[in-house]
Design a protein around this motif. Structure first.
Motif, PDB file in Angstrom:
ATOM      1  N   ALA A  63     -61.814  -8.902 -32.245  1.00  0.00           N
ATOM      2  CA  ALA A  63     -61.708  -8.112 -31.012  1.00  0.00           C
ATOM      3  C   ALA A  63     -60.337  -7.487 -30.768  1.00  0.00           C
ATOM      4  O   ALA A  63     -60.130  -6.829 -29.743  1.00  0.00           O
ATOM      5  CB  ALA A  63     -62.115  -8.971 -29.813  1.00  0.00           C
ATOM      6  N   HIS A  64     -59.390  -7.701 -31.684  1.00  0.00           N
ATOM      7  CA  HIS A  64     -58.115  -6.965 -31.567  1.00  0.00           C
ATOM      8  C   HIS A  64     -57.418  -6.925 -32.915  1.00  0.00           C
ATOM      9  O   HIS A  64     -56.979  -7.952 -33.429  1.00  0.00           O
ATOM     10  CB  HIS A  64     -57.176  -7.614 -30.534  1.00  0.00           C
ATOM     11  CG  HIS A  64     -55.838  -6.945 -30.465  1.00  0.00           C
ATOM     12  ND1 HIS A  64     -55.679  -5.668 -29.955  1.00  0.00           N
ATOM     13  CD2 HIS A  64     -54.596  -7.346 -30.860  1.00  0.00           C
ATOM     14  CE1 HIS A  64     -54.401  -5.326 -30.025  1.00  0.00           C
ATOM     15  NE2 HIS A  64     -53.723  -6.328 -30.574  1.00  0.00           N
ATOM     16  N   THR A  65     -57.308  -5.721 -33.462  1.00  0.00           N
ATOM     17  CA  THR A  65     -56.524  -5.571 -34.677  1.00  0.00           C
ATOM     18  C   THR A  65     -55.969  -4.155 -34.762  1.00  0.00           C
ATOM     19  O   THR A  65     -56.224  -3.301 -33.887  1.00  0.00           O
ATOM     20  CB  THR A  65     -57.345  -5.933 -35.941  1.00  0.00           C
ATOM     21  OG1 THR A  65     -56.469  -5.987 -37.072  1.00  0.00           O
ATOM     22  CG2 THR A  65     -58.467  -4.933 -36.208  1.00  0.00           C
ATOM     23  N   HIS A  66     -55.155  -3.948 -35.776  1.00  0.00           N
ATOM     24  CA  HIS A  66     -54.622  -2.625 -36.107  1.00  0.00           C
ATOM     25  C   HIS A  66     -54.861  -2.521 -37.606  1.00  0.00           C
ATOM     26  O   HIS A  66     -53.952  -2.794 -38.404  1.00  0.00           O
ATOM     27  CB  HIS A  66     -53.129  -2.541 -35.773  1.00  0.00           C
ATOM     28  CG  HIS A  66     -52.786  -3.065 -34.396  1.00  0.00           C
ATOM     29  ND1 HIS A  66     -52.921  -2.308 -33.266  1.00  0.00           N
ATOM     30  CD2 HIS A  66     -52.356  -4.287 -33.977  1.00  0.00           C
ATOM     31  CE1 HIS A  66     -52.568  -3.029 -32.207  1.00  0.00           C
ATOM     32  NE2 HIS A  66     -52.227  -4.234 -32.618  1.00  0.00           N
ATOM     33  N   SER A  67     -56.082  -2.175 -37.997  1.00  0.00           N
ATOM     34  CA  SER A  67     -56.504  -2.388 -39.386  1.00  0.00           C
ATOM     35  C   SER A  67     -55.623  -1.680 -40.424  1.00  0.00           C
ATOM     36  O   SER A  67     -55.352  -2.248 -41.480  1.00  0.00           O
ATOM     37  CB  SER A  67     -57.977  -2.004 -39.554  1.00  0.00           C
ATOM     38  OG  SER A  67     -58.156  -0.602 -39.464  1.00  0.00           O
ATOM     39  N   ILE A 210     -55.775  -2.531 -24.606  1.00  0.00           N
ATOM     40  CA  ILE A 210     -54.341  -2.552 -24.299  1.00  0.00           C
ATOM     41  C   ILE A 210     -53.740  -3.920 -24.628  1.00  0.00           C
ATOM     42  O   ILE A 210     -54.461  -4.919 -24.688  1.00  0.00           O
ATOM     43  CB  ILE A 210     -54.135  -2.202 -22.791  1.00  0.00           C
ATOM     44  CG1 ILE A 210     -52.680  -1.890 -22.468  1.00  0.00           C
ATOM     45  CG2 ILE A 210     -54.687  -3.307 -21.884  1.00  0.00           C
ATOM     46  CD1 ILE A 210     -52.505  -1.212 -21.101  1.00  0.00           C
ATOM     47  N   HIS A 211     -52.418  -3.950 -24.870  1.00  0.00           N
ATOM     48  CA  HIS A 211     -51.692  -5.221 -25.020  1.00  0.00           C
ATOM     49  C   HIS A 211     -51.221  -5.671 -23.640  1.00  0.00           C
ATOM     50  O   HIS A 211     -50.787  -4.842 -22.837  1.00  0.00           O
ATOM     51  CB  HIS A 211     -50.472  -5.041 -25.922  1.00  0.00           C
ATOM     52  CG  HIS A 211     -50.808  -4.644 -27.327  1.00  0.00           C
ATOM     53  ND1 HIS A 211     -50.942  -3.336 -27.714  1.00  0.00           N
ATOM     54  CD2 HIS A 211     -51.044  -5.388 -28.429  1.00  0.00           C
ATOM     55  CE1 HIS A 211     -51.250  -3.290 -29.007  1.00  0.00           C
ATOM     56  NE2 HIS A 211     -51.319  -4.517 -29.465  1.00  0.00           N
ATOM     57  N   LEU A 212     -51.263  -6.984 -23.395  1.00  0.00           N
ATOM     58  CA  LEU A 212     -50.950  -7.456 -22.041  1.00  0.00           C
ATOM     59  C   LEU A 212     -50.195  -8.784 -22.066  1.00  0.00           C
ATOM     60  O   LEU A 212     -50.631  -9.742 -22.716  1.00  0.00           O
ATOM     61  CB  LEU A 212     -52.266  -7.623 -21.257  1.00  0.00           C
ATOM     62  CG  LEU A 212     -52.162  -8.151 -19.825  1.00  0.00           C
ATOM     63  CD1 LEU A 212     -51.391  -7.180 -18.933  1.00  0.00           C
ATOM     64  CD2 LEU A 212     -53.555  -8.390 -19.240  1.00  0.00           C
ATOM     65  N   ALA A 247     -55.383  -7.629 -25.066  1.00  0.00           N
ATOM     66  CA  ALA A 247     -54.926  -8.493 -26.149  1.00  0.00           C
ATOM     67  C   ALA A 247     -53.789  -9.386 -25.682  1.00  0.00           C
ATOM     68  O   ALA A 247     -52.891  -8.930 -24.976  1.00  0.00           O
ATOM     69  CB  ALA A 247     -54.477  -7.645 -27.333  1.00  0.00           C
ATOM     70  N   HIS A 248     -53.848 -10.634 -26.066  1.00  0.00           N
ATOM     71  CA  HIS A 248     -52.813 -11.657 -25.879  1.00  0.00           C
ATOM     72  C   HIS A 248     -52.896 -12.352 -24.513  1.00  0.00           C
ATOM     73  O   HIS A 248     -53.271 -13.500 -24.452  1.00  0.00           O
ATOM     74  CB  HIS A 248     -51.405 -11.112 -26.144  1.00  0.00           C
ATOM     75  CG  HIS A 248     -51.314 -10.400 -27.465  1.00  0.00           C
ATOM     76  ND1 HIS A 248     -51.575 -11.032 -28.648  1.00  0.00           N
ATOM     77  CD2 HIS A 248     -51.041  -9.100 -27.796  1.00  0.00           C
ATOM     78  CE1 HIS A 248     -51.452 -10.167 -29.649  1.00  0.00           C
ATOM     79  NE2 HIS A 248     -51.140  -8.992 -29.161  1.00  0.00           N
ATOM     80  N   ALA A 249     -52.510 -11.666 -23.424  1.00  0.00           N
ATOM     81  CA  ALA A 249     -52.586 -12.251 -22.079  1.00  0.00           C
ATOM     82  C   ALA A 249     -52.100 -13.695 -22.060  1.00  0.00           C
ATOM     83  O   ALA A 249     -52.835 -14.609 -21.678  1.00  0.00           O
ATOM     84  CB  ALA A 249     -54.020 -12.134 -21.536  1.00  0.00           C
ATOM     85  N   THR A 298     -57.470 -11.030 -34.748  1.00  0.00           N
ATOM     86  CA  THR A 298     -56.426 -11.389 -35.711  1.00  0.00           C
ATOM     87  C   THR A 298     -55.099 -10.754 -35.361  1.00  0.00           C
ATOM     88  O   THR A 298     -54.068 -11.169 -35.841  1.00  0.00           O
ATOM     89  CB  THR A 298     -56.801 -10.899 -37.120  1.00  0.00           C
ATOM     90  OG1 THR A 298     -57.015  -9.484 -37.065  1.00  0.00           O
ATOM     91  CG2 THR A 298     -58.067 -11.591 -37.618  1.00  0.00           C
ATOM     92  N   ASP A 299     -55.130  -9.696 -34.523  1.00  0.00           N
ATOM     93  CA  ASP A 299     -54.036  -8.744 -34.378  1.00  0.00           C
ATOM     94  C   ASP A 299     -53.823  -8.093 -35.744  1.00  0.00           C
ATOM     95  O   ASP A 299     -54.602  -8.315 -36.673  1.00  0.00           O
ATOM     96  CB  ASP A 299     -52.755  -9.391 -33.838  1.00  0.00           C
ATOM     97  CG  ASP A 299     -51.930  -8.374 -33.028  1.00  0.00           C
ATOM     98  OD1 ASP A 299     -52.154  -7.153 -33.191  1.00  0.00           O
ATOM     99  OD2 ASP A 299     -51.087  -8.792 -32.230  1.00  0.00           O
ATOM    100  N   GLY A 300     -52.818  -7.254 -35.891  1.00  0.00           N
ATOM    101  CA  GLY A 300     -52.656  -6.522 -37.142  1.00  0.00           C
ATOM    102  C   GLY A 300     -52.273  -7.442 -38.297  1.00  0.00           C
ATOM    103  O   GLY A 300     -51.695  -8.504 -38.084  1.00  0.00           O
TER     104      GLY A 300
HETATM  105 ZN   LIG Z   1     -51.798  -5.839 -31.262  1.00  0.00          ZN
END
Ligand SMILES: [Zn+2]
Length: 438
Positions: A63-67, A210-212, A247-249, A298-300
């Motif tokens: 649910a969150h990456t920068h492939s 968005i990143h948070l 993402a993150h929070a 996974t994030d990027g």
């Molecule tokens: Zn990210």
């Protein structure tokens, strides 16, 4: 596509009752699950699959990456977030071309399919090229074109340009592509820009990715500049009026959690990245107790360094148990649900992430003919704590095999490995190449 019958499968359904079936059948027709347990007597399959010694379960949603950041995998190690971004990542990315994005995303797609991922939420640039990879690979994806913006204007793509991207790709590839708008974060975007982005998202009928609240410094910056927490700042500017992937929070107040729970926000915990960059722990139990949908990402690949959702699920469980000093946290199949259906819902694929009649045949097979998967007392525990991504043998999205018996069927893997490595070396100015030739 036709009719497929999978036989002799041990099935983790992740349905409402958490049902586990042993030596059972799955009948698939027109990309959907027609029956589960025992196929109807008159079901005439075009293809029959013997799943003896395999677990069949829903595929993962990252649910969150920068492939495309596969290209900078291993390029910035052992440094704090700010230096990691400013000194390394953003510098390497300044040499990025649209073709690099295509090959970076293709490398990511190959890795994700091998690890049992069927859908991903991507946040990057040149997203039309990522959409091309999604189309070709057979994966599902929710694509957000990243933007940074201040009062003076936007950096990178403009909002009208991104509206064209949304209009062109929303629902494309037989509905496998969804889109969102992608303002980077409350600390790199001005309130005015966020308000404009939120209005555009509402007008286009899409959400925001968005990143948070990734660090204490970001919270302090927000309080100093706006007298609001990052969550309150987003809320004040209309961002939380549309569906949001946050993402993150990590750094949240109780009031923040209440706000997130009252809106359509999915918090994406990225446990491996949080540990690797020493960021902190997303308060998952508190968020879930408040009623917030929590998914996993996974994030990027530059901050993980894998796109491995089995690893992410394991880390999500272990991290919360350690942080809470409580082995009863994240019990049973809760984490597998976060890694599958919670993400699927947030990405816009509510019929993925669960094996039930009428749902998409988005499934994976995990090989149990291997020492670490025996004995089979508890299939969920075996998957969560013992399986490795190399145990994933088969991957199907909407009734189409993307990998069968560990062979990728939609991507030219050998070419992708070569192209991605060549481009990655060019992007960092050949420095890696010099190191390699020692
Ligand atoms: Zn990210």
């Amino acid at each position: 596509m036709g009719r497929i019958l999978i036989r002799h499968a041990d099935i983790i359904t992740l349905n409402a009752g958490g049902r586990i079936l042993r030596d059972a059948e799955i009948a698939i027709e027109n990309g959907l699950i027609a029956a589960l347990g025992t196929a109807p007597a008159d079901f005439e399959p075009d293809e029959t699959v013997d799943a003896t010694d395999h677990i069949v379960m829903p595929g993962f949603h990252n649910a969150h990456t920068h492939s495309p950041m596969t290209l900078v995998r291993g390029w910035a190690e052992d440094m704090p977030l700010e230096r990691w971004l400013n000194d390394r990542i953003w510098r390497a990315e300044s040499a990025l071309t649209a073709d690099d994005v295509y090959w970076g995303a293709a490398l990511a797609a190959a890795e994700m399919i091998r690890g049992g991922t069927v859908g991903f939420a991507d946040h990057y640039f040149y997203m039309d090229r990522v959409a091309q990879v999604v189309t070709e690979s057979g994966l599902r994806a929710n694509l957000a074109w990243g933007v940074f913006g201040a009062e003076s204007g936007e950096v990178g793509a403009t909002l009208p340009g991104i509206a064209d991207f949304v209009a062109g790709w929303q629902g494309a590839a037989d509905g496998r592509i969804r889109t969102m708008l992608g303002p980077h974060s409350p600390y790199t975007c001005s309130p005015q820009f966020l308000a404009r982005t939120a209005a555009a998202a509402a007008r286009l009928g899409v959400g925001i990715h968005i990143h948070l609240a990734e660090s204490m410094e970001q919270v302090e910056h927000s309080l100093a500049h706006y007298d609001l927490t990052p969550v309150e700042m987003l809320d004040r500017n209309g961002v939380l009026d549309v569906p949001v992937l946050a993402a993150h929070a990590i750094y949240l107040t109780e009031a923040d959690r209440t706000i997130l729970a009252s809106r359509q926000v999915t918090v994406v915990q990225c446990p491996t990245c949080h540990m690797k960059l020493g960021m902190g722990v997303t308060p998952v139990p508190a968020l879930q107790a408040a009623g917030v949908n929590v998914a996993l990402g996974t994030d990027g690949p530059a901050s993980n360094n894998a796109l491995d959702m089995l690893q992410e699920a394991r880390h999500a469980a272990l991290l919360q148990k350690l942080h809470g000093l409580d082995p009863e946290l994240m019990a049973g199949d809760l984490v597998l649900r976060m890694a599958t259906q919670n993400g699927a819902r947030a990405l816009g694929f509510p019929l993925s992430g669960e094996l039930s009649p009428g749902h998409y045949a988005d499934l994976i097979m995990i090989d149990c003919a291997t020492p670490r998967m025996r004995p089979r007392h508890d299939l969920v525990a075996n998957v969560l704590y013992a399986a490795g991504s190399a145990d994933v043998s088969d991957v199907m999205v909407a009734g189409r095999w993307l990998m069968r018996r560990r062979v990728l069927l939609t991507l030219d893997e050998a070419r992708i490995l070569d192209e991605a490595e060549r481009r990655a070396l060019r992007m960092v100015g050949g420095a890696l190449h010099r190191l390699r030739s020692y």
